[in-house]
Scaffold this active site. Structure first.
Site, PDB file in Angstrom:
ATOM      1  N   THR A  61      -1.877   2.977  -6.618  1.00  0.00           N
ATOM      2  CA  THR A  61      -0.782   2.700  -7.545  1.00  0.00           C
ATOM      3  C   THR A  61      -0.473   1.211  -7.600  1.00  0.00           C
ATOM      4  O   THR A  61      -0.330   0.620  -8.677  1.00  0.00           O
ATOM      5  CB  THR A  61       0.484   3.476  -7.112  1.00  0.00           C
ATOM      6  OG1 THR A  61       0.214   4.880  -7.204  1.00  0.00           O
ATOM      7  CG2 THR A  61       1.680   3.132  -7.990  1.00  0.00           C
ATOM      8  N   SER A  62      -0.403   0.599  -6.413  1.00  0.00           N
ATOM      9  CA  SER A  62      -0.041  -0.826  -6.362  1.00  0.00           C
ATOM     10  C   SER A  62      -1.110  -1.717  -6.970  1.00  0.00           C
ATOM     11  O   SER A  62      -0.827  -2.836  -7.376  1.00  0.00           O
ATOM     12  CB  SER A  62       0.213  -1.242  -4.902  1.00  0.00           C
ATOM     13  OG  SER A  62      -1.008  -1.306  -4.187  1.00  0.00           O
TER      14      SER A  62
ATOM     15  N   GLY B 227      -2.689   7.778  -5.089  1.00  0.00           N
ATOM     16  CA  GLY B 227      -2.498   7.223  -3.754  1.00  0.00           C
ATOM     17  C   GLY B 227      -1.590   6.003  -3.810  1.00  0.00           C
ATOM     18  O   GLY B 227      -1.374   5.409  -4.872  1.00  0.00           O
ATOM     19  N   CYS B 228      -1.052   5.632  -2.655  1.00  0.00           N
ATOM     20  CA  CYS B 228      -0.098   4.527  -2.608  1.00  0.00           C
ATOM     21  C   CYS B 228      -0.791   3.201  -2.943  1.00  0.00           C
ATOM     22  O   CYS B 228      -0.343   2.456  -3.814  1.00  0.00           O
ATOM     23  CB  CYS B 228       0.585   4.474  -1.252  1.00  0.00           C
ATOM     24  SG  CYS B 228      -0.523   4.579   0.170  1.00  0.00           S
ATOM     25  N   TYR B 229      -1.895   2.915  -2.241  1.00  0.00           N
ATOM     26  CA  TYR B 229      -2.607   1.670  -2.545  1.00  0.00           C
ATOM     27  C   TYR B 229      -3.071   1.658  -4.005  1.00  0.00           C
ATOM     28  O   TYR B 229      -2.862   0.660  -4.713  1.00  0.00           O
ATOM     29  CB  TYR B 229      -3.820   1.500  -1.626  1.00  0.00           C
ATOM     30  CG  TYR B 229      -3.507   1.143  -0.203  1.00  0.00           C
ATOM     31  CD1 TYR B 229      -2.798  -0.009   0.121  1.00  0.00           C
ATOM     32  CD2 TYR B 229      -3.957   1.933   0.854  1.00  0.00           C
ATOM     33  CE1 TYR B 229      -2.536  -0.355   1.449  1.00  0.00           C
ATOM     34  CE2 TYR B 229      -3.705   1.599   2.181  1.00  0.00           C
ATOM     35  CZ  TYR B 229      -2.998   0.452   2.474  1.00  0.00           C
ATOM     36  OH  TYR B 229      -2.750   0.118   3.773  1.00  0.00           O
TER      37      TYR B 229
END
Lengths: 349, 349, 349, 349
Positions: free
Chosen positions: B156-157, B152-154
């Site tokens: 990953t960050s 997921g995007c979050y």
């Protein structure tokens, strides 16, 4: 250090948006190598400190222009302010090829320059030598040029659609209304109150009404196409977006042409062009669809008013309207494939 | 039709933002060829009609997934909604390698999946087989995988900065506060009132407070690093921007470590990574500096509160947070250089 | 010229955003009359030339502060930069009541001021006299004050929710993480590169990490509530919006309190307040819902981490975070109804 | 419940942006009381749940229109979609005064209506009765009206500057080019993909080229002023902003008039108007300067093309272009001061 088949490139005035955009594009160019970056106020720093988004690119440090060593350089992009540019370019070794992104060499007529810029041109011989770099419409001359005057952003968005139509005699050259809309990056990176986020966001307004310096540049190109002096109504507007220009052009049809004829003329003229696309009937171009690319999209509509047509042109002002077209011109001048460094697709959303 | 050294790629669900972003990236990939694009509601159309910015790319027409011909395909990117994805992937020929961008295969524990998604997983065997594709931290497994669950995007960050720190024992795994900010493209292209321009522009708010589905995904990764169950405070916010995620992470130092130690640990861990960069002391990363790129920037600060640190991670949610990392994983799975198709610099401004 | 029941108001530093916002609010105030506007660099001009949106308001011309005639003035709003403010206020006739919007009188401790602002305070007696104008929580003192230090924007958004909770012993004062997000108008109207549209739009980043001057102001208020020194983790972020602050506050529960208890405490404390509203369970406040108003919205959530809670506070930084609260304080100091001039609803969309 | 001198107001279709904007304005109106709010899909809810920014206003709950009790109502604002509006208004008790914000009663000619809306008008008698509510230019008729057709947003921004000029014979009615730019709220609150933040932000495009329904409405007004049929070139554009319209109008001078004559004519015509302001020579109006207000700003420029002029008009599309002008009309119809509820200054930044 340079590969044998690479040209060695310098950018004068690398700390502005057009300079950074050149670096972004040239970073992927297989036959160009950045060897010189000047920025007087930032000399000694790395470009990545000024533009962190370019941290991934291997680059020379910024130097003052007076400290530039031209011996290892083949090609110059000049991104300096108009006025000072002409003297800088005049002082460059003649063996250097140059694409100048300022307005200094765009107007061929010294009197017109003096009228719009408030002082005599300081390098009239260079002004004569300079070739106007509207690539698709001046390719042969650009190929042979040593010094290219890269067109203004608005003039690019206006001339690409209009010159073929005027040459075909399909629109009246004496009844042209241009309502242009630009993103804020066209104003550069200098700190100015009117370009603050708080001043620009969520609003729109016209500026430079009836006195913008891109009007004579547009008229020069349209006039050459028409074979007579042309005067246009040109009104730029500031839009809350960083990139993009949309020029909405209101035209009177001529020679019995219809809007469909206009589209056909443009389709034919640009059939083999990789960067110019004529949209199908009913489609209006959007700046979001060219963001970050060297593309120009053109839509053509019959107006509700009989005998009139509407032509809409969009570009990214920093790419086809500045640094992208500059690289395109360099490719021609250096004998490279014209699309090198410019193949990336637009970024959306 | 394909070059001999090209893999033939299909995208399932190509009419959303992550699908379009895959096309943008793969259009420049020297060893991949797009041969199949599915989009049930848009079947029969050209992708350029759905996404005009992609008009310049030669592409097959959109087809329904039930009409897909798998014979000419080697590799699948699956961009379908969670829930339906698991059955689609289960029905694919086993010889196809797959990167799935949905949430369906991210959680390894079927019970956890059922708890957060409200139904039993329909392809538990595949769930076991799937490899979590946080590339930099799971490279060996990704290389060998047939099915990769793209993070997921979050997550990953958050995981890129935190996992090395937790593994090093330099931060307390039981005192982690994550305040995350995302651009609107993370919500997809479906028409929803809350994502209208008028609802989002010029404002900010938290959403999904204490119940966002990326929390268990984050905890799975951090828990594995900590060797024990971890529960985090995770609050996402919607920011008026199309792309970008900034995760501001508030941490308690452990094992006598200082903020400088944290930076050193991250610098060492990511020293050879082309896409992850640890900023110098005092520098805060900005989403504008990764826009359109596969980069992840990480800043580390000592907090004013003694014994605490602040870690800031930014990515482009559509690139490193979705389609870019997916291409990175494909490169690994196909034996290509990991950066192919991902070399472009960020777009700023 | 003034109505018999009107106070005659002067604004020092009227050419910035907080000055303009005071004019906007006071234009509708039934008992205040604007009689003096100073702006040194704009002296001689009309405010409507500097702020065309205020053309509809009858106003005196801008004058230099040295040319101000205090004889016809009862009340001063001071919108000058910190540092110079203290000397200007010290030189005002003592009969004038003053609300100062700078940071000069917010910190009660001269040593703390010197530490954060880099020089000794030049008006220590006034610093002692000044009353901190967090209206809802310091009403009695504001009513009796001659000089009010109007709170900072971030501190307002943080202290309104936190002080009642700390006083109630329901949250731990030694474990407070504040992740704050602000619109760009907080940076003022001066031309600065980092606040250009092109630099701010479509991005987010933290700034002043671990060294923002609003931290000690917050700690002063929370410390007084806790009865002991407090140190907070405070990280501001810049959001692409002109107005609005969202402070996301991560808390450890204390004294056996639940998130519901926190909400009850706040609801009770602010039950009769016209400008503060506590949202129902599950609702997150959005800055768009307070834009242009003096409202403060507060949401309370149980965190997923046991024993922790999340409190979200939003205000318009130019209204409740600056000029609106200043008018509210003026109303109290002048004996007017507290809501006069502040009754307008938020502007959405 | 109502004060003796208050009119009791109902809003049909209160869950859209124009409905919410009416509530915002009427909340401060001293002689109007909101007694009825309908919204079929939201019936049973509070308006504050649909529009949290209106939480501070005491309001009746939303009801279905079929459940509306007309007995306690004096005045209706109708914010329903065109097409269904005509039947709803036809069914209202005749004693109710009505301002209709849809397009249903704007065109006086039933044939023209049928041509542009694709079906016969269902309430032709009402269509005849309806008075066109361009307040400044039709004040006497509005005062006496029972049913007012509130003008469209674009037509308001165009007719206010043009009608006086055409009536004065100072511009040619057969050579009018209108390039209009609108914020996104004009498209309403319904979920549509093309109005998502991600689709609109950072871009501009034309839409409805040569076929927008506001063209015949504009031509009706200009034609009446000219005393003959008029056909205009009208092209709307979508701008990334929530509120605001800028109409840039390109004109041919007539009757020997100069641009200065145009400005004088407009200044004279609007000298006593509280909401219309003609800017000084050289000043271009900006939408930011009318945001949230009922103001209309008009700038006049001589074009570079001899014999031509440029007129720029800006309004807030939700206020002077919709709900504000509706309240202005209500004030006239009810015998109130025309500015009641409309006194607030624009919100900038």
């Amino acid at each position: 250090m340079a590969g044998t088949n690479k040209i060695r490139v310098g950018i004068l005035g690398a700390s502005g948006y057009t300079g950074a955009e050149l670096v972004r594009l040239l970073a992927r160019h297989p036959h160009a190598e950045l060897r010189l970056l000047t920025a007087d106020r930032q000399a000694g720093r790395k470009l990545a400190e000024v533009f962190p988004h370019l941290s991934g690119v291997a680059l020379p440090d910024l130097v003052k222009i007076e400290d530039a060593d031209w011996t290892g350089i083949d090609f110059i992009f000049c991104c300096l302010p108009h006025g000072t540019t002409q003297q800088v370019v005049a002082a460059l070794p003649r063996r250097l090829k140059v694409v100048d992104l300022s307005a200094d060499f765009r107007l061929a007529d010294p009197a017109l320059y003096a009228q719009w810029y408030g002082h005599e041109h300081q390098a009239v011989e260079l002004q004569k030598e300079a070739v106007y770099g509207l690539t698709e419409l001046n390719r042969a001359a650009v190929k042979a040029a040593r010094l290219v005057a890269n067109p203004g952003c608005y003039p690019t968005s206006v001339q690409l659609p209009l010159i073929p139509l005027i040459e075909a005699g399909e629109v009246a050259a004496d009844d042209i209304v241009i309502d242009a809309k630009s993103g804020v990056s066209g104003a550069g990176r200098d700190a100015k109150q009117q370009n603050l986020y708080t001043e620009v966001s969520e609003g729109i307004h016209a500026y430079g009404v009836a006195r913008h310096r891109h009007a004579p540049e547009i008229e020069q190109g349209l006039g050459a196409a028409a074979g007579k002096a042309v005067i246009v109504s040109f009104t730029p507007h500031l839009v809350p977006m960083s990139r993009g220009i949309l020029s909405s052009i209101y035209l009177k049809l001529a020679g019995g042409a219809s809007a469909e004829d206009l589209r056909d003329t443009l389709k034919q003229r640009y059939a083999d062009e990789p960067f110019v696309r004529i949209l199908a009937s009913g489609q209006a171009p959007a700046t979001r669809d060219v963001r970050g690319s060297n593309h120009c999209l053109i839509g053509v509509f019959a107006d509700r008013v009989p005998g009139r047509a509407i032509v809409l042109g969009v570009i990214d002002n920093l790419v086809k309207g500045a640094s992208g077209q500059a690289v395109q011109n360099m490719n021609l001048m250096a004998g490279f494939a014209e699309t090198l460094g410019l193949e990336q697709q637009p970024l959306f959303p």
